[in-house]
Design an enzyme around this catalytic site. Structure first.
Site, PDB file in Angstrom:
ATOM      1  N   GLY A 362      17.144 -26.172 -11.565  1.00 59.52           N
ATOM      2  CA  GLY A 362      15.977 -25.752 -10.804  1.00 59.52           C
ATOM      3  C   GLY A 362      15.287 -24.590 -11.485  1.00 59.52           C
ATOM      4  O   GLY A 362      15.674 -24.156 -12.567  1.00 59.52           O
ATOM      5  N   GLY A 364      13.628 -20.827 -10.577  1.00 57.58           N
ATOM      6  CA  GLY A 364      13.429 -19.786  -9.573  1.00 57.58           C
ATOM      7  C   GLY A 364      12.358 -18.825 -10.021  1.00 57.58           C
ATOM      8  O   GLY A 364      11.730 -19.004 -11.071  1.00 57.58           O
ATOM      9  N   GLY A 365      12.149 -17.806  -9.245  1.00 54.59           N
ATOM     10  CA  GLY A 365      11.118 -16.831  -9.548  1.00 54.59           C
ATOM     11  C   GLY A 365      11.372 -16.088 -10.845  1.00 54.59           C
ATOM     12  O   GLY A 365      10.454 -15.575 -11.468  1.00 54.59           O
ATOM     13  N   PHE A 366      12.613 -16.045 -11.247  1.00 52.94           N
ATOM     14  CA  PHE A 366      12.925 -15.230 -12.402  1.00 52.94           C
ATOM     15  C   PHE A 366      13.270 -16.038 -13.632  1.00 52.94           C
ATOM     16  O   PHE A 366      13.594 -15.488 -14.664  1.00 52.94           O
ATOM     17  CB  PHE A 366      14.081 -14.281 -12.076  1.00 52.94           C
ATOM     18  CG  PHE A 366      13.745 -13.318 -10.976  1.00 52.94           C
ATOM     19  CD1 PHE A 366      13.123 -12.112 -11.276  1.00 52.94           C
ATOM     20  CD2 PHE A 366      14.019 -13.606  -9.656  1.00 52.94           C
ATOM     21  CE1 PHE A 366      12.801 -11.222 -10.270  1.00 52.94           C
ATOM     22  CE2 PHE A 366      13.704 -12.723  -8.655  1.00 52.94           C
ATOM     23  CZ  PHE A 366      13.085 -11.514  -8.950  1.00 52.94           C
ATOM     24  N   GLY A 367      13.241 -17.342 -13.483  1.00 52.04           N
ATOM     25  CA  GLY A 367      13.557 -18.145 -14.655  1.00 52.04           C
ATOM     26  C   GLY A 367      14.199 -19.458 -14.263  1.00 52.04           C
ATOM     27  O   GLY A 367      14.366 -19.763 -13.077  1.00 52.04           O
ATOM     28  N   GLU A 368      14.544 -20.226 -15.311  1.00 45.94           N
ATOM     29  CA  GLU A 368      15.101 -21.555 -15.054  1.00 45.94           C
ATOM     30  C   GLU A 368      16.627 -21.509 -14.968  1.00 45.94           C
ATOM     31  O   GLU A 368      17.259 -20.675 -15.602  1.00 45.94           O
ATOM     32  CB  GLU A 368      14.683 -22.502 -16.182  1.00 45.94           C
ATOM     33  CG  GLU A 368      13.191 -22.729 -16.181  1.00 45.94           C
ATOM     34  CD  GLU A 368      12.662 -23.245 -17.521  1.00 45.94           C
ATOM     35  OE1 GLU A 368      13.336 -23.021 -18.541  1.00 45.94           O
ATOM     36  OE2 GLU A 368      11.588 -23.862 -17.511  1.00 45.94           O
ATOM     37  N   VAL A 369      17.153 -22.424 -14.193  1.00 46.69           N
ATOM     38  CA  VAL A 369      18.602 -22.450 -14.004  1.00 46.69           C
ATOM     39  C   VAL A 369      19.163 -23.767 -14.525  1.00 46.69           C
ATOM     40  O   VAL A 369      18.620 -24.841 -14.242  1.00 46.69           O
ATOM     41  CB  VAL A 369      18.952 -22.304 -12.507  1.00 46.69           C
ATOM     42  CG1 VAL A 369      20.466 -22.215 -12.322  1.00 46.69           C
ATOM     43  CG2 VAL A 369      18.285 -21.091 -11.910  1.00 46.69           C
ATOM     44  N   ASP A 480      14.190 -11.616  -1.079  1.00 47.72           N
ATOM     45  CA  ASP A 480      13.660 -12.971  -1.222  1.00 47.72           C
ATOM     46  C   ASP A 480      14.602 -13.983  -0.586  1.00 47.72           C
ATOM     47  O   ASP A 480      14.974 -14.986  -1.186  1.00 47.72           O
ATOM     48  CB  ASP A 480      13.427 -13.298  -2.700  1.00 47.72           C
ATOM     49  CG  ASP A 480      12.502 -14.496  -2.880  1.00 47.72           C
ATOM     50  OD1 ASP A 480      11.869 -14.921  -1.875  1.00 47.72           O
ATOM     51  OD2 ASP A 480      12.434 -15.032  -3.998  1.00 47.72           O
TER      52      ASP A 480
END
Ligand SMILES: *[C@@H]1O[C@H](CO)[C@@H](O)[C@H](O)[C@H]1NC(C)=O
Ligand SMILES: *[C@@H]1O[C@H](CO)[C@@H](O)[C@H](O)[C@H]1NC(C)=O
Ligand SMILES: *[C@@H]1O[C@H](CO)[C@@H](O)[C@H](O)[C@H]1NC(C)=O
Ligand SMILES: *[C@@H]1O[C@H](CO)[C@@H](O)[C@H](O)[C@H]1NC(C)=O
Ligand SMILES: *[C@@H]1O[C@H](CO)[C@@H](O)[C@H](O)[C@H]1NC(C)=O
Ligand SMILES: *[C@@H]1O[C@H](CO)[C@@H](O)[C@H](O)[C@H]1NC(C)=O
Ligand SMILES: *[C@@H]1O[C@H](CO)[C@@H](O)[C@H](O)[C@H]1NC(C)=O
Ligand SMILES: *[C@@H]1O[C@H](CO)[C@@H](O)[C@H](O)[C@H]1NC(C)=O
Ligand SMILES: *[C@@H]1O[C@H](CO)[C@@H](O)[C@H](O)[C@H]1NC(C)=O
Ligand SMILES: *[C@@H]1O[C@H](CO)[C@@H](O)[C@H](O)[C@H]1NC(C)=O
Ligand SMILES: *[C@@H]1O[C@H](CO)[C@@H](O)[C@H](O)[C@H]1NC(C)=O
Length: 680
Positions: A362, A364-369, A480
């Site tokens: 996925g 997220g706001g801070f980067g890809e996982v 968040d």
């Protein structure tokens, strides 16, 4: 001598309001003391300075001291200086309680202080936990009395009344038979449980005073059971209270089930037999005006509901405590060296097949996982942070070290980091069941989350946030919280992800103002979204939205697409209309526990109140979820709801402001009626 049957029915309060009252009352009744039910005091009075009055006081202290010394039943006589002022009295604890000292103390206090009782020659008072009775008639020590009596019934109807009453009589008959088995001077108490349907049970209780013979007990209970029809026919709960015995049934367990077997009670012979006595009064004449009854109806409703709640909760809490101590891992484990946290970029590249799309979990706001498989065989989630984080390498490392120390059952564990060149990567434990939104909002999958699971998820999230806010050394505000940041493990336990990001990104983490908004619209509290002001109470707001989503199975944003109110206003509207359960996801209908759902909606609404100061802290929320020993205030109108002027009066009325509270009933599911069987 005849008996007048007075039946007075009150519409009391819908479930929501009852619950509210109950919660408001919880402190008074559960934490601070026993629950008053009803009293009847004779119109025959003595005078304030009489010997009789003195004897009553002596009697009370004798009863109280014996009750405090853990007697379950006790009768006594205070011989006056002449036959006219001898007083006879007794108390009895409810059978599942091994003592009820506080109850007897309160009961005698109430009888002495109540204007209509303090000079009565005969009086009886019922609490949930005990009964206290005195008279100038010696017969009360040995004879069966079925007057004066009281009916209490829940006015909620059961659905199949005929078969229900059949089951009730059958079960109650068995309960009574069991209770009446014990010999004289032993406890006469029994409970029984029966199946109404696959998921609904009937709980019955019967008890006589110890001084009755088995035969008297049986006939007292038979009479009480007969009264169940006029009292409580077709109702969801009821009691017939006589001086010598009572029966009670509910659709929930209102007693502790680990009740002891009948045991002998230390009741006889502590005081010399009293002189034979005469009383000039014949027939008990006693009564309460309807005004008095009005005044006590609300406490009765509260008492009944409270008792349910109390018992459920005590049981659950006990169970949970045991569970927790067995299962909760140590919440914080020290990690000794920063080096154990460091991962090589090459290792992570290998683990994620060079950050391949196939492995992507996925974004997220801070980067890809990405999902990764370490050489050790451990599965991990690898978060590749977007470039341009303001954090310098050294600070980043320090923060990772701190955040990695936050280890808790309900937090996704940070295993380490990689800091190489431009790359900043965080490595987390892998949580298999994806995030909450993935299941909760999918019509096909949401059925996987029954109420028990959802309730556990709510509790787990609350505990996790509380840990972040208060228990961890860092005092982290998440900022968040939303369903996509709640991951679910193989047992559907929640794990909060993405905490500490503000820290890692060097966003000011102390309470105050920030120009950098980290959150997600819909979940952000108004003060944060509009003014950048954040505090632990902004997380509380987001938690409230989450709770409402979990209950409704609806996304907060799903409402924006339609013209309807948003989820929060919708929940508030239903709450005000007295139909909050309508908020519930229809797939829950089969499995839910109304009290729990109601409590969660109530908590949700408290969390989304506009003024951060009104919102509870996470610690308070945990207490609210865990027990009824905390008062739940009435929620104010939530933020963002258009104020319509006329509807603001409602919450005030919900407030329990005294016995005469007049609540208009919208959807009366759980009303209560009381009737006194009176002597004349
Ligand atoms: C009952 O006892 C509790 C505990 O001592 C006390 O706090 C409470 O005020 C008492 N209630 C009454 C009505 O006396
Ligand atoms: C007791 O009350 C009844 C009715 O209220 C009355 O007729 C009787 O005289 C009273 N007895 C005493 C001793 O006060
Ligand atoms: C119980 O009451 C009797 C008087 O009726 C008294 O003598 C006795 O001390 C009391 N027992 C306790 C344990 O208080
Ligand atoms: C309790 O009641 C029984 C039965 O009437 C009686 O024999 C006994 O003396 C009473 N006990 C006291 C302490 O009065
Ligand atoms: C007891 O009460 C009756 C009626 O109230 C009265 O006639 C009698 O004198 C009283 N006896 C004593 C010893 O006080
Ligand atoms: C006492 O009784 C009278 C009438 O029987 C009633 O009007 C009054 O409200 C009662 N007072 C209390 C404190 O219950
Ligand atoms: C219960 O049933 C009675 C009639 O049997 C009816 O009058 C009453 O309104 C019903 N109450 C509720 C809450 O449905
Ligand atoms: C319960 O007991 C009463 C009296 O003993 C009897 O009349 C009634 O039929 C019994 N009811 C059932 C369902 O057993
Ligand atoms: C209750 O009823 C259900 C089905 O109606 C049954 O499966 C269950 O075994 C029953 N439980 C008891 C204790 O009778
Ligand atoms: C009881 O009262 C009657 C009259 O009311 C009297 O004749 C009798 O002596 C009294 N008995 C006692 C034990 O006081
Ligand atoms: C005492 O109670 C018994 C049993 O109800 C009754 O028969 C008797 O008349 C009462 N005695 C007095 C003096 O009230």
């Amino acid at each position: 001598m005849g008996w007048n049957w007075m039946r007075i029915t009150f519409n009391l309060v819908p479930v929501s309001l009852s619950l509210l009252l109950l919660l408001n009352f919880a402190t008074t009744a559960k934490a601070q003391g026993p629950t008053y039910v009803y009293n009847i005091c004779s119109d025959n009075k003595t005078t304030a300075n009489s010997l009789f009055k003195k004897d009553i006081n002596t009697l009370f202290s004798s009863l109280s001291s014996n009750a405090t010394a853990n007697a379950e039943f006790f009768n006594t006589t205070v011989p006056g200086t002449n036959s006219n002022d001898t007083v006879y009295g007794l108390f009895m604890c409810r059978g599942d309680l091994s003592s009820c000292g506080q109850c007897v103390v309160n009961a005698t206090q109430k009888l002495s202080s109540d204007a209509n009782c303090s000079l009565s020659k005969r009086a009886i008072i019922w609490y949930d936990e005990c009964m206290v009775w005195y008279s100038n008639n010696r017969s009360i020590l040995s004879t069966m009395f079925t007057r004066p009596g009281v009916y209490l019934s829940n006015t909620g109807n059961v659905s199949n009344q005929e078969s229900f009453m059949k089951l009730l009589f059958k079960t109650m008959n068995e309960t009574a038979k069991e209770a009446a088995k014990s010999p004289v001077l032993e406890k006469k108490y029994a409970t029984k449980q029966a199946n109404i349907s696959g998921f609904q049970n009937l709980y019955c209780m019967a008890q006589c005073t110890d001084n009755l013979t088995p035969r008297d007990c049986a006939s007292c209970l038979t009479e009480a059971i007969t009264e169940l029809t006029p009292c409580c026919g077709g109702k969801q709960g009821g009691r017939v209270l006589f001086p010598s015995c009572f029966v009670r049934y509910e659709l929930y367990p209102f007693y502790s089930s680990n009740a002891l077997a009948p045991s002998p009670s230390p009741s006889a012979g502590l005081v010399p037999p009293p002189p034979a006595t005469n009383s000039s009064n014949s027939g008990g004449s006693s009564g309460l005006s309807s005004g008095t009854i009005v005044a006590i109806v609300v406490p009765i409703a509260v008492a009944v509901l409270l008792f349910v709640a109390g018992v459920c909760f005590l049981i659950r809490r006990r169970a949970r405590k045991k569970h927790d101590s067995a299962q909760d891992p140590q919440t914080v484990t020290e990690i000794s060296s920063i080096d154990s946290l460091r991962f090589d970029l090459s290792t992570l590249e290998a683990a994620t097949k060079k950050f391949s799309q196939d492995n992507k979990l996925g974004e997220g706001g801070f980067g890809e996982v990405y999902k990764g498989l370490l050489p050790s065989g451990q599965e991990v989630a690898v978060k590749r942070l977007s470039k341009g984080s303001v954090q310098g390498g050294e600070e980043f490392k320090n923060e990772v070290e701190l955040v990695a120390k936050l280890q808790h059952r309900y937090l996704v564990r940070l295993l380490g980091f990689c800091l190489q060149g431009e790359e900043k990567i965080l490595v987390y434990e892998y949580v298999p069941n994806k995030s909450l939104d993935y299941i909760l909002f999918d019509p096909e999958k949401q059925g996987l989350l029954d109420w028990t699971r959802r309730y556990k998820i709510i509790g787990g999230i609350a505990r996790g946030i509380q840990y972040l806010h208060e228990d961890s050394r860092l005092k982290i505000i998440h900022r968040d919280l939303k369903p996509s940041n709640i991951l679910l493990d193989e047992d559907m336990n929640p794990k909060i992800a993405d905490f500490g990001m503000a820290r890692l990104f060097a966003v000011d983490q102390t309470q105050g103002n920030t120009s950098r908004i980290v959150g997600t619209y819909g979940y952000m509290s108004p003060e944060y979204a509009m003014h950048g002001e954040f505090s632990v109470k902004s997380d509380v707001y987001s938690f409230g939205v989450l709770v409402l989503e979990i209950i409704s199975g609806k996304k907060i944003s799903s409402f924006y697409e339609t013209d309807a109110d948003d989820l929060v206003s919708y929940a508030w509207k239903l709450w005000k209309e007295g139909t909050p359960l309508e908020l519930m996801d229809p797939t829950l209908r089969k499995s839910y526990t109304p009290n729990e759902v109601m409590r969660c909606i109530h908590i949700g609404l408290l969390c989304v109140q506009e003024d951060p100061a009104d919102r509870p802290t996470m610690a308070t929320i945990m207490l609210m979820l865990d027990s009824y020993s905390v008062t739940l205030p009435v929620p104010n109108q939530p933020a963002f709801v258009v104020h319509s002027g006329t509807d603001s009066n409602m919450p005030k009325e919900l407030q329990f402001s005294g016995a005469t509270t007049n609540v208009s009933v919208q959807n009366s599911v759980n009303e209560m009626s009381v009737s006194e069987m009176d002597s004349r």
